[in-house]
Design a protein around this motif. Structure first.
Motif, PDB file in Angstrom:
ATOM      1  N   VAL A 222      -6.734   0.911 -10.374  1.00  0.00           N
ATOM      2  CA  VAL A 222      -6.162   0.518  -9.085  1.00  0.00           C
ATOM      3  C   VAL A 222      -7.271   0.445  -8.035  1.00  0.00           C
ATOM      4  O   VAL A 222      -8.388   0.894  -8.266  1.00  0.00           O
ATOM      5  CB  VAL A 222      -5.098   1.536  -8.615  1.00  0.00           C
ATOM      6  N   ASP A 223      -6.914  -0.085  -6.894  1.00  0.00           N
ATOM      7  CA  ASP A 223      -7.852  -0.042  -5.764  1.00  0.00           C
ATOM      8  C   ASP A 223      -7.859   1.401  -5.253  1.00  0.00           C
ATOM      9  O   ASP A 223      -6.815   1.907  -4.803  1.00  0.00           O
ATOM     10  CB  ASP A 223      -7.364  -1.009  -4.681  1.00  0.00           C
TER      11      ASP A 223
ATOM     12  N   GLU B 121      -9.029   2.963  -2.619  1.00  0.00           N
ATOM     13  CA  GLU B 121      -8.651   3.236  -1.228  1.00  0.00           C
ATOM     14  C   GLU B 121      -7.161   2.986  -1.014  1.00  0.00           C
ATOM     15  O   GLU B 121      -6.495   3.758  -0.311  1.00  0.00           O
ATOM     16  CB  GLU B 121      -9.479   2.393  -0.261  1.00  0.00           C
ATOM     17  N   GLU B 122      -6.640   1.932  -1.631  1.00  0.00           N
ATOM     18  CA  GLU B 122      -5.205   1.690  -1.532  1.00  0.00           C
ATOM     19  C   GLU B 122      -4.395   2.869  -2.034  1.00  0.00           C
ATOM     20  O   GLU B 122      -3.400   3.272  -1.426  1.00  0.00           O
ATOM     21  CB  GLU B 122      -4.839   0.450  -2.357  1.00  0.00           C
ATOM     22  N   ALA B 123      -4.865   3.414  -3.152  1.00  0.00           N
ATOM     23  CA  ALA B 123      -4.145   4.557  -3.706  1.00  0.00           C
ATOM     24  C   ALA B 123      -4.268   5.779  -2.799  1.00  0.00           C
ATOM     25  O   ALA B 123      -3.294   6.517  -2.585  1.00  0.00           O
ATOM     26  CB  ALA B 123      -4.677   4.870  -5.095  1.00  0.00           C
TER      27      ALA B 123
ATOM     28  N   GLY C 206       2.833   6.927 -11.382  1.00  0.00           N
ATOM     29  CA  GLY C 206       2.472   5.515 -11.331  1.00  0.00           C
ATOM     30  C   GLY C 206       0.986   5.278 -11.499  1.00  0.00           C
ATOM     31  O   GLY C 206       0.560   4.210 -11.956  1.00  0.00           O
ATOM     32  N   LEU C 207       0.205   6.259 -11.086  1.00  0.00           N
ATOM     33  CA  LEU C 207      -1.250   6.080 -11.154  1.00  0.00           C
ATOM     34  C   LEU C 207      -1.773   6.297 -12.567  1.00  0.00           C
ATOM     35  O   LEU C 207      -2.708   5.633 -13.010  1.00  0.00           O
ATOM     36  CB  LEU C 207      -1.951   7.061 -10.193  1.00  0.00           C
TER      37      LEU C 207
ATOM     38  N   ARG D 199       0.387  -5.134   3.078  1.00  0.00           N
ATOM     39  CA  ARG D 199      -0.326  -4.852   1.830  1.00  0.00           C
ATOM     40  C   ARG D 199      -0.157  -3.398   1.393  1.00  0.00           C
ATOM     41  O   ARG D 199       0.129  -3.116   0.222  1.00  0.00           O
ATOM     42  CB  ARG D 199      -1.817  -5.153   2.049  1.00  0.00           C
ATOM     43  N   HIS D 200      -0.302  -2.488   2.303  1.00  0.00           N
ATOM     44  CA  HIS D 200      -0.308  -1.084   1.897  1.00  0.00           C
ATOM     45  C   HIS D 200       1.090  -0.537   1.638  1.00  0.00           C
ATOM     46  O   HIS D 200       1.257   0.367   0.814  1.00  0.00           O
ATOM     47  CB  HIS D 200      -1.069  -0.244   2.921  1.00  0.00           C
TER      48      HIS D 200
ATOM     49  N   SER E  79       1.662  -1.941  -1.916  1.00  0.00           N
ATOM     50  CA  SER E  79       0.939  -1.260  -3.005  1.00  0.00           C
ATOM     51  C   SER E  79       1.428   0.174  -3.172  1.00  0.00           C
ATOM     52  O   SER E  79       1.550   0.674  -4.304  1.00  0.00           O
ATOM     53  CB  SER E  79      -0.570  -1.317  -2.763  1.00  0.00           C
TER      54      SER E  79
ATOM     55  N   GLU F 282       4.615   0.029  -5.090  1.00  0.00           N
ATOM     56  CA  GLU F 282       4.363  -0.327  -6.501  1.00  0.00           C
ATOM     57  C   GLU F 282       3.930   0.896  -7.297  1.00  0.00           C
ATOM     58  O   GLU F 282       4.401   1.135  -8.413  1.00  0.00           O
ATOM     59  CB  GLU F 282       3.296  -1.432  -6.599  1.00  0.00           C
ATOM     60  N   HIS F 283       3.014   1.676  -6.708  1.00  0.00           N
ATOM     61  CA  HIS F 283       2.579   2.890  -7.407  1.00  0.00           C
ATOM     62  C   HIS F 283       3.758   3.827  -7.653  1.00  0.00           C
ATOM     63  O   HIS F 283       3.895   4.429  -8.703  1.00  0.00           O
ATOM     64  CB  HIS F 283       1.496   3.611  -6.599  1.00  0.00           C
ATOM     65  N   LEU F 284       4.580   3.917  -6.631  1.00  0.00           N
ATOM     66  CA  LEU F 284       5.746   4.784  -6.748  1.00  0.00           C
ATOM     67  C   LEU F 284       6.686   4.282  -7.838  1.00  0.00           C
ATOM     68  O   LEU F 284       7.185   5.065  -8.672  1.00  0.00           O
ATOM     69  CB  LEU F 284       6.479   4.791  -5.394  1.00  0.00           C
TER      70      LEU F 284
ATOM     71  N   GLY G 287       5.919   2.583 -10.361  1.00  0.00           N
ATOM     72  CA  GLY G 287       5.283   2.889 -11.650  1.00  0.00           C
ATOM     73  C   GLY G 287       5.652   4.280 -12.124  1.00  0.00           C
ATOM     74  O   GLY G 287       5.891   4.512 -13.327  1.00  0.00           O
ATOM     75  N   GLY G 288       5.719   5.213 -11.178  1.00  0.00           N
ATOM     76  CA  GLY G 288       6.062   6.585 -11.550  1.00  0.00           C
ATOM     77  C   GLY G 288       7.534   6.771 -11.830  1.00  0.00           C
ATOM     78  O   GLY G 288       7.936   7.663 -12.585  1.00  0.00           O
TER      79      GLY G 288
END
Lengths: 198, 198, 198, 198
Positions: free
Chosen positions: A152-153, A155-157, A195-196, B183-184, B187, B190-192, B194-195
């Motif tokens: 992943v990016d 900083e985004e994470a 998710g990560l 964007r943030h 993203s 999306e990460h969430l 994913g989890g």
DNA sequence: TATGAATGAGACTTCATTCAT
DNA sequence: CATGAATGAAGTCTCATTCAT
């Protein structure tokens, strides 16, 4: 001629502390130089020997609060075995300091609406966020490099992590009975970690 | 509704709108009854025919803003095929309204520090969060029921979603050049997701 | 004079000089003990060892300025061949010192409105005018005695001369682009001389 | 929204009058908004409905005083048979108003030292002097044209006349027992007239 | 219902002066 | 003699609110 350095430092801290108490108790709106004088036991005139204006004092107070919160954030991450552990340690540290953080929230949150217009406040908050994210990004990055996390990016994470922590605290203000900071920060971060991870 | 009530309602809305403009432009601190009078073209005395006090007006303004934001949140979710789609639609809706949301942020954020002490503000924010979470929870729940999502606590997950959205907006205030809300938020969610997913 | 007295005298002069600079630059209103301390390099407490109060310092400053202007006025008249020449020498002397005089004008003029109420200021100004007129009167008188001038009241004529000089300076404050002190003092005195001569 | 025009005008005049009394009695330094409020019977807040600041009030007061003095100066000169008579009428008018002029002197003189730094005060005084001299110059010019006066620069001569009048008033402040405004203005102008005439 | 002139409490800030060291 | 931290009275200005019309 400004007071001697040692006296200055002590007085400055004393005044900021008194102002912080007032704001923590009653909000930034309720900050009165009169009351700062009363609480410090100093005269009103003396306050102005150490701060050019009420605004200057407020700003110094904000900076101290943000620094304190950064102490929590930056005080982690060095030793953990895995990125996952490091993030959990970060969460633990935040939760460990939750009392202090919530106590000081009226201070930083009092400046939020001012941040839209005031350059100095903007600069302080900007620096704060930069250092906050800069503490988290390397953790994410090492997790990616070790294969723990997906590509992943970083900083985004890191921003997502910060958003969960800060966002949960924000929701806590909305409804303190509904949100349990410790529990909800932890569960939010766990979902994110899910998710990560690969 | 009698015609008179209509006039009242219109005047009320007009006054709230003027106050909102002022606060959006210059912050809650800069809200002056004088200026509300000027912007509405009404006299100062007249304002007090429609609002008992400045505080009442402020509160009405807060409630209108929160309602507007709820319109965005509650206006989704009914039709989506999957929970994942529903959440994405929610995010899309938020991002679609991002201009309006950021425009009105100085209003709601102006009340945050007041929320620590003022019951009425607390009640308004509490109701807002309740409805906010109550919009998201069923989506999560249906995702769990359909087997899309893991067996998580639906409300906890909804709070995590809200925390990401609201937290990102908060971070955006800290540094508007670092955070790109669209964007943030995307993203982070999306990460969430994913989890949450199996 | 003992060495200590010397130091006292030197300090006193130093303080008066600093105060004069401030007033010349920014007006009597802008005279602050703080700034006098800063400019002298002394502490604020020390100023009070040499002057009982700010008012005392102001008065000393006024007296020094008036004395300086008298130096210009009284430094003439002894040697001139005719009364007309003596008056022209007086005018020349004033014009020669015009830079210094205009530089110090904010000081003496700062006291004008105070002069209506303050005895000490009144006494200083009164003494100044007495000596001013007493410098001019003998010139006029000798001109009358020599037959150069008509039989006028010598003091009245001296006052007229002083009025032209001081009045022109006053008008110069009103409009510094309209009045040229040197030119207009000279032409005013010439007209007066024309009236005084046979 | 400013008050109605008629009330405004009356209140404005009332406030200026009260302020003028204070300054005439005790000097510009002694002007306090509190006391203006007390003397007008208005509240402090009300003063600020009519004047944006104390400085604005002061300036309005200055302008009114200067206007009043111009009324004296500009109210002459039209009908006199000769230039000499016209100047004598001017002197008579000044002397007739001498009570009022001396009463108001602490006001205009209070602004002299401010004039060195303040643009608005400068502008007011400049305009005053311009109109003052523009009232006198035509008289001198007509005297030259009629052959009464020598071929002098009319404006220079007008400035000399003004310098005698204003300078004598200034000396009167220096020593009110030594200077008799009526007598010394008259004698000064007579000497000047002697020089102007053929 | 509408006005707008008036209020006055209360906020920030300045600055001459003092006094313990 | 010298310091400089501390004082606090006093001043300007703001602004939510009222009330007679």
């Amino acid at each position: 001629m400004s007071p001697r350095a040692d006296v200055t430092e002590q007085r400055t801290a004393q005044i900021i502390a008194a102002a912080s108490e007032i704001v923590a108790d009653n909000g930034l709106d309720a900050l009165r130089m009169d009351e700062v004088a009363e609480r410090t036991g100093l005269s009103k005139g003396t306050l102005y020997l150490y701060f050019r204006s009420k605004h200057d004092l407020s700003l110094a107070m904000l900076e101290r609060v943000l620094q304190r919160e950064l102490d929590t954030v930056e005080g982690i991450s060095a030793t953990a075995a895995t990125a996952e552990h490091a993030l959990r340690e970060f969460v633990d540290a935040v939760i460990r300091d939750i009392q202090m953080i919530t106590r000081l929230m009226p201070i930083s949150y009092g400046f939020l609406s001012i941040a839209f217009r005031n350059r100095q406040v903007q600069r302080a908050l900007k620096k704060y966020l930069r250092r906050y994210i800069d503490s988290l990004t390397p953790i994410i990055r090492s997790g990616i490099e070790s294969g723990e996390f997906q590509e992943v990016d970083p900083e985004e994470a890191a921003i997502a992590v910060a958003a969960v922590v800060e966002g949960t605290m924000l929701l806590w203000i909305y409804d303190r009975s509904m949100i349990d900071p410790a529990r909800h920060i932890r569960s939010g971060i766990e979902h994110l970690l899910g998710g990560l991870k690969q």
